[in-house]
Design a protein around this motif. Structure first.
Motif, PDB file in Angstrom:
ATOM      1  N   SER A  85     -12.056 -29.280-120.512  1.00 40.27           N
ATOM      2  CA  SER A  85     -13.367 -28.874-119.993  1.00 40.27           C
ATOM      3  C   SER A  85     -13.998 -29.940-119.103  1.00 40.27           C
ATOM      4  CB  SER A  85     -14.325 -28.559-121.147  1.00 40.27           C
ATOM      5  OG  SER A  85     -13.870 -27.460-121.896  1.00 40.27           O
ATOM      6  N   GLN A  86     -13.481 -31.156-119.147  1.00 39.31           N
ATOM      7  CA  GLN A  86     -14.053 -32.227-118.331  1.00 39.31           C
ATOM      8  C   GLN A  86     -13.895 -31.916-116.846  1.00 39.31           C
ATOM      9  OE1 GLN A  86     -12.162 -35.860-119.563  1.00 39.31           O
ATOM     10  NE2 GLN A  86     -12.882 -35.700-121.677  1.00 39.31           N
ATOM     11  N   GLU A  87     -14.880 -32.262-116.060  1.00 42.63           N
ATOM     12  CA  GLU A  87     -14.828 -31.996-114.621  1.00 42.63           C
ATOM     13  C   GLU A  87     -14.135 -33.161-113.912  1.00 42.63           C
ATOM     14  OE1 GLU A  87     -18.535 -30.931-112.844  1.00 42.63           O
ATOM     15  OE2 GLU A  87     -18.399 -28.882-113.626  1.00 42.63           O
ATOM     16  N   ARG A  88     -12.881 -32.963-113.603  1.00 43.17           N
ATOM     17  CA  ARG A  88     -12.114 -33.955-112.850  1.00 43.17           C
ATOM     18  C   ARG A  88     -12.048 -33.520-111.385  1.00 43.17           C
ATOM     19  NH1 ARG A  88      -8.942 -37.092-116.541  1.00 43.17           N
ATOM     20  NH2 ARG A  88     -10.104 -37.062-118.513  1.00 43.17           N
ATOM     21  N   SER A  89     -11.873 -34.487-110.493  1.00 42.37           N
ATOM     22  CA  SER A  89     -11.831 -34.181-109.053  1.00 42.37           C
ATOM     23  C   SER A  89     -10.392 -34.220-108.551  1.00 42.37           C
ATOM     24  CB  SER A  89     -12.692 -35.177-108.273  1.00 42.37           C
ATOM     25  OG  SER A  89     -12.329 -36.514-108.578  1.00 42.37           O
ATOM     26  N   LEU A  90     -10.054 -33.239-107.706  1.00 44.44           N
ATOM     27  CA  LEU A  90      -8.687 -33.056-107.248  1.00 44.44           C
ATOM     28  C   LEU A  90      -8.611 -32.983-105.728  1.00 44.44           C
ATOM     29  CD1 LEU A  90      -7.743 -30.042-109.581  1.00 44.44           C
ATOM     30  CD2 LEU A  90      -7.763 -32.474-110.172  1.00 44.44           C
ATOM     31  N   GLY A  91      -7.568 -33.583-105.177  1.00 43.63           N
ATOM     32  CA  GLY A  91      -7.204 -33.360-103.784  1.00 43.63           C
ATOM     33  C   GLY A  91      -6.017 -32.417-103.756  1.00 43.63           C
ATOM     34  N   LEU A  92      -6.182 -31.246-103.128  1.00 46.93           N
ATOM     35  CA  LEU A  92      -5.162 -30.200-103.176  1.00 46.93           C
ATOM     36  C   LEU A  92      -4.347 -30.151-101.891  1.00 46.93           C
ATOM     37  CD1 LEU A  92      -8.055 -28.673-104.490  1.00 46.93           C
ATOM     38  CD2 LEU A  92      -6.144 -27.406-105.451  1.00 46.93           C
ATOM     39  N   VAL A  93      -3.035 -30.028-102.055  1.00 44.53           N
ATOM     40  CA  VAL A  93      -2.114 -29.873-100.928  1.00 44.53           C
ATOM     41  C   VAL A  93      -1.118 -28.775-101.287  1.00 44.53           C
ATOM     42  CG1 VAL A  93      -0.373 -30.952 -99.465  1.00 44.53           C
ATOM     43  CG2 VAL A  93      -2.324 -32.306-100.258  1.00 44.53           C
ATOM     44  N   LEU A  94      -1.277 -27.614-100.675  1.00 42.12           N
ATOM     45  CA  LEU A  94      -0.354 -26.495-100.872  1.00 42.12           C
ATOM     46  C   LEU A  94       0.360 -26.227 -99.556  1.00 42.12           C
ATOM     47  CD1 LEU A  94      -2.735 -24.006-102.752  1.00 42.12           C
ATOM     48  CD2 LEU A  94      -1.425 -25.921-103.709  1.00 42.12           C
ATOM     49  N   GLY A 122     -14.167 -38.262-102.258  1.00 41.96           N
ATOM     50  CA  GLY A 122     -13.325 -38.978-103.199  1.00 41.96           C
ATOM     51  C   GLY A 122     -12.747 -38.024-104.231  1.00 41.96           C
ATOM     52  N   PHE A 123     -11.581 -38.363-104.777  1.00 47.60           N
ATOM     53  CA  PHE A 123     -10.995 -37.554-105.839  1.00 47.60           C
ATOM     54  C   PHE A 123     -10.057 -38.409-106.664  1.00 47.60           C
ATOM     55  CE2 PHE A 123      -8.258 -36.984-102.142  1.00 47.60           C
ATOM     56  CZ  PHE A 123      -6.996 -37.206-102.662  1.00 47.60           C
ATOM     57  N   GLU A 124      -9.752 -37.921-107.878  1.00 49.12           N
ATOM     58  CA  GLU A 124      -8.955 -38.691-108.831  1.00 49.12           C
ATOM     59  C   GLU A 124      -7.463 -38.386-108.782  1.00 49.12           C
ATOM     60  OE1 GLU A 124     -11.066 -38.941-112.855  1.00 49.12           O
ATOM     61  OE2 GLU A 124     -12.055 -37.235-111.873  1.00 49.12           O
ATOM     62  N   TYR A 125      -7.118 -37.105-108.614  1.00 55.03           N
ATOM     63  CA  TYR A 125      -5.720 -36.683-108.731  1.00 55.03           C
ATOM     64  C   TYR A 125      -5.286 -35.867-107.520  1.00 55.03           C
ATOM     65  CZ  TYR A 125      -6.820 -37.540-113.647  1.00 55.03           C
ATOM     66  OH  TYR A 125      -7.248 -38.096-114.825  1.00 55.03           O
ATOM     67  N   LEU A 126      -3.988 -35.985-107.198  1.00 52.94           N
ATOM     68  CA  LEU A 126      -3.376 -35.083-106.228  1.00 52.94           C
ATOM     69  C   LEU A 126      -2.834 -33.873-106.967  1.00 52.94           C
ATOM     70  CD1 LEU A 126      -1.383 -37.419-103.825  1.00 52.94           C
ATOM     71  CD2 LEU A 126      -3.133 -35.762-103.145  1.00 52.94           C
ATOM     72  N   ALA A 127      -3.129 -32.698-106.451  1.00 53.72           N
ATOM     73  CA  ALA A 127      -2.667 -31.443-107.035  1.00 53.72           C
ATOM     74  C   ALA A 127      -1.893 -30.693-105.961  1.00 53.72           C
ATOM     75  CB  ALA A 127      -3.853 -30.621-107.533  1.00 53.72           C
ATOM     76  N   THR A 128      -0.603 -30.501-106.174  1.00 55.99           N
ATOM     77  CA  THR A 128       0.256 -29.954-105.128  1.00 55.99           C
ATOM     78  C   THR A 128       0.913 -28.654-105.575  1.00 55.99           C
ATOM     79  OG1 THR A 128       2.215 -31.184-105.874  1.00 55.99           O
ATOM     80  CG2 THR A 128       0.748 -32.280-104.302  1.00 55.99           C
ATOM     81  N   GLY A 129       1.363 -27.876-104.595  1.00 57.74           N
ATOM     82  CA  GLY A 129       2.057 -26.634-104.906  1.00 57.74           C
ATOM     83  C   GLY A 129       2.787 -26.098-103.700  1.00 57.74           C
TER      84      GLY A 129
END
Length: 214
Positions: free
Chosen positions: A76-85, A152-159
């Motif tokens: 449930s924590q609000e984490r910040s993501l940088g998305l690359v699809l 700013g963001f904490e994690y890279l999220a890819t797909g």
């Protein structure tokens, strides 16, 4: 555990309900244990489920009296993501917090499928296909860098296509962000705004690998 039968993505707010329904459908729960891979559930009929949090606790573990409550709290924590699809049909990039997009950009750049032709025709096709892929990679990387610079963001999220994603992240314009911790990748269809919005939420969900009873 045996090989999973299927995978589900369940938001933290629905996790308790999902677990209750899963247990009811399989004769009740016989085990709940914390493992390196996530929270393992075993049912009386032999079915099992492995519930993996969307991100590590990173010094911010979930709170609660029980294992399930702590997993729900963490997810449930609000984490910040940088998305690359990225796929052959195009790209979608963005920044999201709590599963909601703050900024985004998507575009199409078709990369042709492989050809079965031989000889000179095959070589020309391969060069053309390579040029198309290069153009897609460069365009996606530039747009990602433009958006990432302002947020700013904490994690890279890819797909998407793993090779194309890696090529995008290898572009020099993304060097400041390429080493960020990565979340487990998602399988996505050709990226557009709707796909990107759904992915932003799915990356925040608990990933459940279900193994049916033998």
């Amino acid at each position: 555990m045996r090989e999973p039968s299927r995978t589900a993505l369940v938001p933290a707010a629905r996790l308790s309900g999902w677990v209750a329904r899963f247990a009811a459908a399989h004769g009740g729960q016989s085990l709940m244990a914390d493992t390196d891979g996530g929270l393992e559930l075993r049912m009386n009929d032999g079915a099992a489920a492995l519930l993996a949090p969307p991100w590590p606790d990173d010094g911010r573990p979930g709170r609660g009296a029980g294992l399930l409550e702590r997993l729900e709290s963490l997810a449930s924590q609000e984490r910040s993501l940088g998305l690359v699809l990225v796929r052959r049909g195009g790209y979608a990039v963005g920044v999201a917090v709590g599963g909601r997009l703050l900024a985004h950009k998507n575009g199409t750049k078709h990369v042709q499928s492989r050809s079965a032709a031989g000889g000179q025709s095959q070589h020309r096709f391969a060069r053309r296909r390579g040029n198309q892929a290069d153009a897609l990679v460069v365009r996606a990387a530039r747009e990602a860098a433009r958006i990432f610079t302002g947020h700013g963001f904490e994690y890279l999220a890819t797909g998407g296509d793993r090779a194309l994603v890696e090529a995008v992240l290898a572009e020099s314009v993304l060097r400041p962000w390429a080493a960020r911790p990565r979340l487990a990748p998602l399988a996505v269809v050709d990226p557009n705004l709707a796909v990107l919005s759904r992915a932003a939420a799915d990356f925040c969900a608990v990933r459940i690998q279900v193994t049916d009873a033998a």
